[in-house]
Write a protein that holds these residues in place. Structure first.
Motif, PDB file in Angstrom:
ATOM      1  N   VAL A 107     -46.505  46.144-124.310  1.00 23.00           N
ATOM      2  CA  VAL A 107     -46.039  46.940-125.448  1.00 23.00           C
ATOM      3  C   VAL A 107     -46.311  46.182-126.741  1.00 23.00           C
ATOM      4  CG1 VAL A 107     -44.242  48.192-124.207  1.00 23.00           C
ATOM      5  CG2 VAL A 107     -43.723  45.946-125.193  1.00 23.00           C
ATOM      6  N   ILE A 108     -46.317  46.923-127.847  1.00 21.94           N
ATOM      7  CA  ILE A 108     -46.491  46.322-129.163  1.00 21.94           C
ATOM      8  C   ILE A 108     -45.128  45.856-129.679  1.00 21.94           C
ATOM      9  CG2 ILE A 108     -47.217  46.705-131.544  1.00 21.94           C
ATOM     10  CD1 ILE A 108     -49.129  48.850-130.505  1.00 21.94           C
ATOM     11  N   VAL A 109     -45.075  44.664-130.189  1.00 14.69           N
ATOM     12  CA  VAL A 109     -43.838  44.140-130.766  1.00 14.69           C
ATOM     13  C   VAL A 109     -43.502  44.954-132.020  1.00 14.69           C
ATOM     14  CG1 VAL A 109     -42.733  42.112-131.787  1.00 14.69           C
ATOM     15  CG2 VAL A 109     -44.351  41.833-129.891  1.00 14.69           C
ATOM     16  N   PRO A 110     -42.256  45.400-132.172  1.00 14.86           N
ATOM     17  CA  PRO A 110     -41.867  46.165-133.375  1.00 14.86           C
ATOM     18  C   PRO A 110     -42.263  45.435-134.659  1.00 14.86           C
ATOM     19  CG  PRO A 110     -40.101  46.207-131.763  1.00 14.86           C
ATOM     20  CD  PRO A 110     -41.135  45.241-131.237  1.00 14.86           C
ATOM     21  N   LYS A 111     -42.656  46.197-135.672  1.00 19.70           N
ATOM     22  CA  LYS A 111     -43.163  45.622-136.915  1.00 19.70           C
ATOM     23  C   LYS A 111     -42.176  44.674-137.583  1.00 19.70           C
ATOM     24  CE  LYS A 111     -46.414  49.323-138.110  1.00 19.70           C
ATOM     25  NZ  LYS A 111     -46.771  50.361-139.111  1.00 19.70           N
ATOM     26  N   ASP A 112     -40.887  45.004-137.500  1.00 17.46           N
ATOM     27  CA  ASP A 112     -39.897  44.150-138.166  1.00 17.46           C
ATOM     28  C   ASP A 112     -39.675  42.825-137.451  1.00 17.46           C
ATOM     29  OD1 ASP A 112     -38.744  45.665-136.063  1.00 17.46           O
ATOM     30  OD2 ASP A 112     -36.741  45.204-136.816  1.00 17.46           O
ATOM     31  N   LEU A 113     -40.275  42.684-136.255  1.00 14.88           N
ATOM     32  CA  LEU A 113     -40.124  41.446-135.484  1.00 14.88           C
ATOM     33  C   LEU A 113     -41.431  40.679-135.335  1.00 14.88           C
ATOM     34  CD1 LEU A 113     -37.758  42.726-132.643  1.00 14.88           C
ATOM     35  CD2 LEU A 113     -37.128  41.449-134.697  1.00 14.88           C
ATOM     36  N   SER A 114     -42.452  41.105-136.054  1.00 10.31           N
ATOM     37  CA  SER A 114     -43.758  40.431-135.972  1.00 10.31           C
ATOM     38  C   SER A 114     -44.435  40.482-137.328  1.00 10.31           C
ATOM     39  CB  SER A 114     -44.642  41.108-134.919  1.00 10.31           C
ATOM     40  OG  SER A 114     -44.898  42.450-135.299  1.00 10.31           O
ATOM     41  N   ASN A 115     -45.495  39.705-137.463  1.00  8.50           N
ATOM     42  CA  ASN A 115     -46.216  39.686-138.739  1.00  8.50           C
ATOM     43  C   ASN A 115     -47.587  40.360-138.636  1.00  8.50           C
ATOM     44  OD1 ASN A 115     -47.480  37.793-137.128  1.00  8.50           O
ATOM     45  ND2 ASN A 115     -47.636  36.216-138.721  1.00  8.50           N
ATOM     46  N   LYS A 116     -47.870  40.947-137.463  1.00  8.02           N
ATOM     47  CA  LYS A 116     -49.127  41.659-137.243  1.00  8.02           C
ATOM     48  C   LYS A 116     -48.997  42.446-135.943  1.00  8.02           C
ATOM     49  CE  LYS A 116     -50.986  37.436-135.196  1.00  8.02           C
ATOM     50  NZ  LYS A 116     -52.002  36.367-135.284  1.00  8.02           N
ATOM     51  N   LYS A 117     -50.056  43.090-135.521  1.00 11.15           N
ATOM     52  CA  LYS A 117     -50.025  43.861-134.281  1.00 11.15           C
ATOM     53  C   LYS A 117     -50.138  42.908-133.094  1.00 11.15           C
ATOM     54  CE  LYS A 117     -51.955  48.129-132.341  1.00 11.15           C
ATOM     55  NZ  LYS A 117     -53.014  49.166-132.503  1.00 11.15           N
ATOM     56  N   ILE A 118     -49.036  42.769-132.373  1.00 10.10           N
ATOM     57  CA  ILE A 118     -48.965  41.820-131.264  1.00 10.10           C
ATOM     58  C   ILE A 118     -48.477  42.533-130.010  1.00 10.10           C
ATOM     59  CG2 ILE A 118     -47.749  39.783-130.377  1.00 10.10           C
ATOM     60  CD1 ILE A 118     -47.604  38.796-133.285  1.00 10.10           C
ATOM     61  N   TYR A 119     -49.148  42.254-128.896  1.00  7.48           N
ATOM     62  CA  TYR A 119     -48.755  42.805-127.600  1.00  7.48           C
ATOM     63  C   TYR A 119     -48.123  41.717-126.747  1.00  7.48           C
ATOM     64  CZ  TYR A 119     -51.774  46.942-128.346  1.00  7.48           C
ATOM     65  OH  TYR A 119     -52.349  48.098-128.832  1.00  7.48           O
ATOM     66  N   ILE A 120     -47.086  42.094-125.999  1.00  2.00           N
ATOM     67  CA  ILE A 120     -46.534  41.218-124.967  1.00  2.00           C
ATOM     68  C   ILE A 120     -46.080  42.099-123.803  1.00  2.00           C
ATOM     69  CG2 ILE A 120     -45.802  39.340-126.482  1.00  2.00           C
ATOM     70  CD1 ILE A 120     -43.003  40.479-126.479  1.00  2.00           C
ATOM     71  N   ARG A 121     -45.759  41.489-122.694  1.00  2.76           N
ATOM     72  CA  ARG A 121     -45.286  42.273-121.555  1.00  2.76           C
ATOM     73  C   ARG A 121     -43.928  42.902-121.886  1.00  2.76           C
ATOM     74  NH1 ARG A 121     -47.734  42.438-116.748  1.00  2.76           N
ATOM     75  NH2 ARG A 121     -45.776  43.327-115.971  1.00  2.76           N
ATOM     76  N   LYS A 122     -43.677  44.071-121.289  1.00  5.08           N
ATOM     77  CA  LYS A 122     -42.432  44.802-121.542  1.00  5.08           C
ATOM     78  C   LYS A 122     -41.203  43.949-121.256  1.00  5.08           C
ATOM     79  CE  LYS A 122     -44.069  49.521-120.575  1.00  5.08           C
ATOM     80  NZ  LYS A 122     -43.954  50.670-119.630  1.00  5.08           N
TER      81      LYS A 122
END
Length: 259
Positions: free
Chosen positions: A69-84
């Motif tokens: 899943v994509i990390v929510p914008k307010d918790l990242s500084n760019k488009k980042i994927y990690i496991r659910k």
């Protein structure tokens, strides 16, 4: 009386022999049964269906995987994927941290083989290009993994807030790091590249890098069973992986809590 003693001794001896020999098969049966159960447990263990060599080497399309899943914008500084599973655990940790006035942002997550190779190639071809090849590899390996050996391939490892150790040694950064040291394990996160004072080999300390143990430990087990030095290829400098013992000293050069 003499004959009685002789008969008694013979009977006792016979009883002893019968007892010993009758016990041995039972002991052997018990040992075989225990061995059989161990083998059954070993056969019963199965890795998740999605887990294969391409996955563990970062050679798969995580952006189109239902497990990421994509990390929510307010918790990242760019488009980042990690496991659910990792995001769920991180959100719980973030909530707990906020109660103590601490906040985290994920600044790096999953990286494919190609992504890790771009980082490697930049340092190989530009940043450290004036160094001899072996020295160049060793310099890159201070903080960057060879493609096919990075824990970031797995979607289990995240970088938090800042990519310099100095940030976490004073003020706000120190408070964040101390909170992680005290609490991160409650949510399954551990610092793989902790201090090297106790003899850890491989990469330098990375105070920002945290790994979700419930999955990364499993993936490391798979790596150990399926990946060899011959799989570490496809980029400049890969030929030095054997001499530098990349798997033993770097892939395994982690916090013992994660092994």
């Amino acid at each position: 009386m003499g004959i009685y003693k002789i008969l008694k001794t013979a009977i006792l001896s016979l009883f002893f022999i019968v007892t010993v020999f009758s016990c041995k098969p039972k002991k052997a049966q018990n040992e075989n049964l225990l061995l059989s159960k161990k083998n059954q447990l070993k056969k019963a263990f199965r890795y998740p269906n999605y887990l294969n060599k391409n996955y563990i080497l970062g050679k798969f399309d995580y952006m189109n995987s239902n497990n990421f899943v994509i990390v929510p914008k307010d918790l990242s500084n760019k488009k980042i994927y990690i496991r659910k599973e990792v995001l769920v655990a991180f959100l719980k940790m973030q909530t707990a941290a906020k109660e103590d006035g601490i906040s985290f942002k994920i600044i790096s997550g999953t990286r494919s083989f190609a992504h890790q190779k771009r980082i490697w190639d930049y340092k190989w071809n530009s940043k450290y290009k004036d160094l001899p090849p072996l020295e160049r590899v060793q310099k890159i390996l201070l903080f960057s993994a060879m493609p096919t050996t990075s824990r970031h391939h797995w979607g289990t490892d995240i970088d938090l807030n800042n990519l310099t150790n100095s940030y976490f040694t004073k003020g706000k950064g120190l408070n964040e790091y101390n909170w992680l040291l005290k609490n991160a394990s409650k949510f399954g996160f551990y610092q793989p590249y902790a201090s090297k004072k106790e003899g850890r080999t491989g990469y330098e300390e990375e105070k920002w890098h945290w790994s979700y143990k419930p999955l990364s430990q499993l993936y490391l087990k798979y790596y150990n069973e399926h990946i060899s030095i011959e799989d570490i290829t496809g980029f400049d400098g890969s030929k030095y992986s054997k001499n530098l013992q990349i798997i033993n000293k770097y892939v395994h050069g982690i916090n013992s809590e994660l092994k």
